[in-house]
Enzyme design. Structure first.
Site, mmCIF file in Angstrom:
data_model
loop_
_atom_site.group_PDB
_atom_site.id
_atom_site.type_symbol
_atom_site.label_atom_id
_atom_site.label_comp_id
_atom_site.label_asym_id
_atom_site.label_seq_id
_atom_site.Cartn_x
_atom_site.Cartn_y
_atom_site.Cartn_z
ATOM 1 N N ARG A 1 0.824 -1.217 0.000
ATOM 2 C CA ARG A 1 0.000 0.000 0.000
ATOM 3 C C ARG A 1 0.860 1.270 0.000
ATOM 4 O O ARG A 1 0.435 2.302 -0.539
ATOM 5 C CB ARG A 1 -0.936 -0.011 1.220
ATOM 6 N N ILE B 1 -7.177 7.849 -0.678
ATOM 7 C CA ILE B 1 -7.033 6.406 -0.804
ATOM 8 C C ILE B 1 -7.851 5.820 0.338
ATOM 9 O O ILE B 1 -7.699 6.207 1.493
ATOM 10 C CB ILE B 1 -5.551 5.958 -0.745
ATOM 11 N N SER B 2 -8.766 4.923 -0.001
ATOM 12 C CA SER B 2 -9.729 4.436 0.989
ATOM 13 C C SER B 2 -9.055 3.669 2.118
ATOM 14 O O SER B 2 -7.977 3.091 1.954
ATOM 15 C CB SER B 2 -10.764 3.525 0.319
ATOM 16 N N GLN B 3 -9.718 3.652 3.249
ATOM 17 C CA GLN B 3 -9.309 2.842 4.395
ATOM 18 C C GLN B 3 -9.280 1.365 3.957
ATOM 19 O O GLN B 3 -10.204 0.890 3.294
ATOM 20 C CB GLN B 3 -10.336 3.039 5.505
#
Length: 218
Positions: free
Chosen positions: A40, A66-68
């Site tokens: 990530r 950027i999503s969890q």
């Protein structure tokens, strides 16, 4: 700048992240394995290297996020993906979610309305390991009629209501996972297209996404 070194430390942090996501209720082992395989920190500016594996959303370019990881896993699990399915993703963003989908062996068609993000992803070397992701610059509300019908549709932004043009691009039996609502918090829905063209609706947890906007942003 993005950094492309994946150390033992990073891998250890990913293992911890996966355990955190699992502890929150994600049970699909294939989804968890995909998250464990994807660095990530490659998707974030190097300034975020120390925190990239916290279960949090972070800012990226063009006022997007950027999503969890938990949210990524949650939406992906709801899709119930099978290898080689055609998946339409609305909102490429950092391409982290698209990479998770690609790790699960599906064909990903992903649309981004922000030209700078689209172009950035085209230059992102790590993404080249996924020939099963096709990137498009366009209006997510229009979908990709040329490539329809799709087995699954994933919306990664908050829609005020169900985009009907995307429903039309779904196969019978196809599923759409979408956060719906206009406030700061939205409800996650899973819609399954019936033989008569109608939708079976299931309601899940509440989340907070950036709004789904129409048009393109040069």
């Amino acid at each position: 700048m993005r950094r492309f070194e994946d150390t033992y430390r990073h891998k250890g942090l990913r293992k911890k992240l996966v355990e955190t996501v699992r502890s929150k209720g994600i049970t699909d082992e294939k989804v968890l394995e995909a998250i464990e395989r994807i660095p990530r920190h490659f998707f974030l500016d190097s300034a975020f290297d120390e925190v990239a594996y916290e279960d949090k959303a972070f800012p990226i370019a063009e006022h997007q996020t950027i999503s969890q990881p938990y949210t990524v896993a949650y939406q992906t699990q709801l899709l119930e993906l099978k290898p080689f399915e055609k998946v339409l993703e609305i909102g490429t963003g950092s391409a982290y979610q698209a990479s998770v989908l690609a790790e699960l062996g599906v064909q990903v068609y992903t649309i981004e309305r922000q030209k700078k993000l689209f172009e950035s992803n085209k230059r992102f070397d790590f993404i080249k390991r996924y020939p099963n992701i096709k990137f498009f610059y366009g209006d997510g509300y229009e979908g990709l009629p040329t490539f329809a019908p799709f087995d699954k549709v994933l919306i990664t932004a908050a829609a005020p209501d169900i985009p009907q043009k995307l429903v039309q691009q779904m196969k019978t039996g196809a599923m759409m996972v979408i956060p719906v609502g206009t406030g700061e918090v939205q409800v996650m829905k899973r819609l399954t297209k019936q033989k008569d063209g109608g939708l079976k609706e299931e309601i899940f947890d509440r989340f907070s996404f950036v709004p789904m906007l129409g048009g393109k942003n040069d």
